[in-house]
Design a protein around this motif. Structure first.
Motif, PDB file in Angstrom:
ATOM      1  N   GLN A   7       0.803  -1.225   0.000  1.00  0.00           N
ATOM      2  CA  GLN A   7       0.000   0.000   0.000  1.00  0.00           C
ATOM      3  C   GLN A   7       0.839   1.281   0.000  1.00  0.00           C
ATOM      4  O   GLN A   7       0.327   2.370   0.274  1.00  0.00           O
ATOM      5  CB  GLN A   7      -0.984   0.044   1.189  1.00  0.00           C
ATOM      6  CG  GLN A   7      -2.209  -0.843   1.010  1.00  0.00           C
ATOM      7  CD  GLN A   7      -1.872  -2.326   1.109  1.00  0.00           C
ATOM      8  OE1 GLN A   7      -1.275  -2.747   2.096  1.00  0.00           O
ATOM      9  NE2 GLN A   7      -2.250  -3.097   0.108  1.00  0.00           N
ATOM     10  N   SER A   8       2.120   1.163  -0.295  1.00  0.00           N
ATOM     11  CA  SER A   8       2.958   2.356  -0.396  1.00  0.00           C
ATOM     12  C   SER A   8       2.574   3.163  -1.636  1.00  0.00           C
ATOM     13  O   SER A   8       2.158   2.609  -2.649  1.00  0.00           O
ATOM     14  CB  SER A   8       4.434   1.953  -0.483  1.00  0.00           C
ATOM     15  OG  SER A   8       5.251   3.080  -0.784  1.00  0.00           O
ATOM     16  N   THR A   9       2.718   4.485  -1.545  1.00  0.00           N
ATOM     17  CA  THR A   9       2.435   5.346  -2.702  1.00  0.00           C
ATOM     18  C   THR A   9       3.706   5.753  -3.429  1.00  0.00           C
ATOM     19  O   THR A   9       3.664   6.551  -4.360  1.00  0.00           O
ATOM     20  CB  THR A   9       1.684   6.608  -2.235  1.00  0.00           C
ATOM     21  OG1 THR A   9       2.464   7.291  -1.240  1.00  0.00           O
ATOM     22  CG2 THR A   9       0.324   6.249  -1.649  1.00  0.00           C
ATOM     23  N   HIS A  10       4.852   5.199  -2.989  1.00  0.00           N
ATOM     24  CA  HIS A  10       6.130   5.506  -3.629  1.00  0.00           C
ATOM     25  C   HIS A  10       6.297   4.566  -4.827  1.00  0.00           C
ATOM     26  O   HIS A  10       6.896   3.482  -4.730  1.00  0.00           O
ATOM     27  CB  HIS A  10       7.272   5.350  -2.628  1.00  0.00           C
ATOM     28  CG  HIS A  10       8.549   5.976  -3.102  1.00  0.00           C
ATOM     29  ND1 HIS A  10       9.723   5.895  -2.372  1.00  0.00           N
ATOM     30  CD2 HIS A  10       8.858   6.694  -4.216  1.00  0.00           C
ATOM     31  CE1 HIS A  10      10.689   6.528  -3.020  1.00  0.00           C
ATOM     32  NE2 HIS A  10      10.174   7.017  -4.146  1.00  0.00           N
ATOM     33  N   ILE A  11       5.733   4.954  -5.968  1.00  0.00           N
ATOM     34  CA  ILE A  11       5.632   4.108  -7.152  1.00  0.00           C
ATOM     35  C   ILE A  11       6.394   4.749  -8.308  1.00  0.00           C
ATOM     36  O   ILE A  11       6.385   5.970  -8.472  1.00  0.00           O
ATOM     37  CB  ILE A  11       4.162   3.900  -7.549  1.00  0.00           C
ATOM     38  CG1 ILE A  11       3.341   3.384  -6.358  1.00  0.00           C
ATOM     39  CG2 ILE A  11       4.057   2.959  -8.733  1.00  0.00           C
ATOM     40  CD1 ILE A  11       3.773   2.046  -5.841  1.00  0.00           C
ATOM     41  N   ILE A  24       6.547  -0.291 -10.536  1.00  0.00           N
ATOM     42  CA  ILE A  24       7.290  -0.997  -9.503  1.00  0.00           C
ATOM     43  C   ILE A  24       7.233  -0.182  -8.216  1.00  0.00           C
ATOM     44  O   ILE A  24       7.310   1.044  -8.233  1.00  0.00           O
ATOM     45  CB  ILE A  24       8.761  -1.248  -9.915  1.00  0.00           C
ATOM     46  CG1 ILE A  24       9.466  -2.107  -8.862  1.00  0.00           C
ATOM     47  CG2 ILE A  24       9.507   0.055 -10.165  1.00  0.00           C
ATOM     48  CD1 ILE A  24      10.826  -2.637  -9.309  1.00  0.00           C
ATOM     49  N   CYS A  25       7.025  -0.881  -7.119  1.00  0.00           N
ATOM     50  CA  CYS A  25       6.989  -0.225  -5.804  1.00  0.00           C
ATOM     51  C   CYS A  25       8.416  -0.066  -5.293  1.00  0.00           C
ATOM     52  O   CYS A  25       9.167  -1.041  -5.210  1.00  0.00           O
ATOM     53  CB  CYS A  25       6.156  -1.062  -4.836  1.00  0.00           C
ATOM     54  SG  CYS A  25       6.164  -0.431  -3.148  1.00  0.00           S
ATOM     55  N   VAL A  26       8.795   1.153  -4.963  1.00  0.00           N
ATOM     56  CA  VAL A  26      10.148   1.417  -4.460  1.00  0.00           C
ATOM     57  C   VAL A  26      10.338   0.761  -3.104  1.00  0.00           C
ATOM     58  O   VAL A  26      11.431   0.324  -2.748  1.00  0.00           O
ATOM     59  CB  VAL A  26      10.406   2.932  -4.389  1.00  0.00           C
ATOM     60  CG1 VAL A  26      11.782   3.221  -3.785  1.00  0.00           C
ATOM     61  CG2 VAL A  26      10.294   3.560  -5.778  1.00  0.00           C
ATOM     62  N   SER A  27       9.283   0.655  -2.326  1.00  0.00           N
ATOM     63  CA  SER A  27       9.394   0.139  -0.959  1.00  0.00           C
ATOM     64  C   SER A  27       9.589  -1.378  -0.907  1.00  0.00           C
ATOM     65  O   SER A  27      10.442  -1.872  -0.172  1.00  0.00           O
ATOM     66  CB  SER A  27       8.138   0.510  -0.155  1.00  0.00           C
ATOM     67  OG  SER A  27       7.980   1.911  -0.116  1.00  0.00           O
ATOM     68  N   CYS A  28       8.792  -2.128  -1.704  1.00  0.00           N
ATOM     69  CA  CYS A  28       8.849  -3.592  -1.602  1.00  0.00           C
ATOM     70  C   CYS A  28       9.231  -4.277  -2.912  1.00  0.00           C
ATOM     71  O   CYS A  28       9.302  -5.512  -2.962  1.00  0.00           O
ATOM     72  CB  CYS A  28       7.523  -4.145  -1.101  1.00  0.00           C
ATOM     73  SG  CYS A  28       6.164  -4.015  -2.294  1.00  0.00           S
ATOM     74  N   SER A  29       9.426  -3.506  -3.983  1.00  0.00           N
ATOM     75  CA  SER A  29       9.846  -4.014  -5.297  1.00  0.00           C
ATOM     76  C   SER A  29       8.767  -4.830  -6.007  1.00  0.00           C
ATOM     77  O   SER A  29       9.053  -5.527  -6.980  1.00  0.00           O
ATOM     78  CB  SER A  29      11.127  -4.859  -5.189  1.00  0.00           C
ATOM     79  OG  SER A  29      12.177  -4.074  -4.664  1.00  0.00           O
TER      80      SER A  29
END
Length: 230
Positions: A7-11, A24-29
């Protein structure tokens, strides 16, 4: 936009997948696309179609070429249903004459031979019992424990030296002439399963997969349908 995993918004954008923007999600890849045009997974109709093709003589890679379903997925479906099916189904009527025979195949390589021992009712279609293993009495014994309960008037077999160890002489007929039923059933196994064809690139890589395949085929030949994988 949120990552479906954390659910991170760092995309960030990460190229395209089949013409759609990939992220790709920067937090969890975790990689994902914005929206999917169709539900994930295969329908029950596709699963049944693939299994019907399998028990009608097609190999896994042939099914993949026709349907687009990866062969490992079809293998997984066969395992799913095969592990829950019985080895055989009880006869509707107790056989009066039993026929016994063996079908030779191999697992992994032609040097690793294995036999499918089968038992049928002389007067009715269908395999009523089978075991898988080497050509020894120890392999046949569990099948005989089942067949012996039929209390047939007599049993018909070929000249295999194992059968006289279990069947009394007065109840045993050694004759290929009267083995048309069991040889026909074994021929059906070879006809319907690609891995049992005499000249084929398909073969069993594990004894377990061969067992699942036989169970699925016997179910199909009895009910003319296949179970739906979960």
């Amino acid at each position: 936009m949120q990552c479906p995993e954390c659910q991170s918004t760092h995309i960030r954008k990460n190229g395209k997948r089949r013409g759609k923007q990939n992220y790709i999600c920067v937090s969890c890849s975790r990689q994902f696309i914005d929206s999917y045009s169709a539900p994930q997974g295969y329908s029950d109709e596709v699963k049944q179609q693939c299994l019907r093709m399998y028990v009608n003589g097609m190999g896994f890679r042939g099914i993949e070429r026709v349907t687009g379903v990866h062969h490992t997925t079809v293998i997984y479906w066969v395992k799913q249903v095969g592990e829950h099916l019985p080895d055989a189904y009880a006869p509707e009527q107790t056989p009066q004459v039993g026929e016994l025979d063996e079908l030779e195949t191999f697992v992994g390589s032609k040097k690793n031979k294995i036999w499918i021992w089968t038992a049928v009712d002389h007067f009715r279609a269908g395999i009523l019992g089978w075991v898988l293993g080497n050509h020894s009495a120890a392999t046949f014994e569990p099948l005989w424990n089942l067949v012996n309960l039929w209390n047939c008037y007599f049993y018909v077999s070929d000249g295999n030296r194992v059968y006289p160890l279990f069947i009394p002489d007065q109840d045993h007929i050694v004759s290929k002439t009267y083995m048309t039923r069991v040889e026909g059933e074994n021929t059906r196994l070879r006809h319907y399963l690609a891995r049992l064809h005499r000249k084929t690139l398909c073969y069993s890589k594990s004894e377990e997969m061969l067992r699942y395949s036989i169970r699925l085929l016997l179910h199909y030949l009895r009910f003319w349908d296949v179970p739906i994988p979960a």
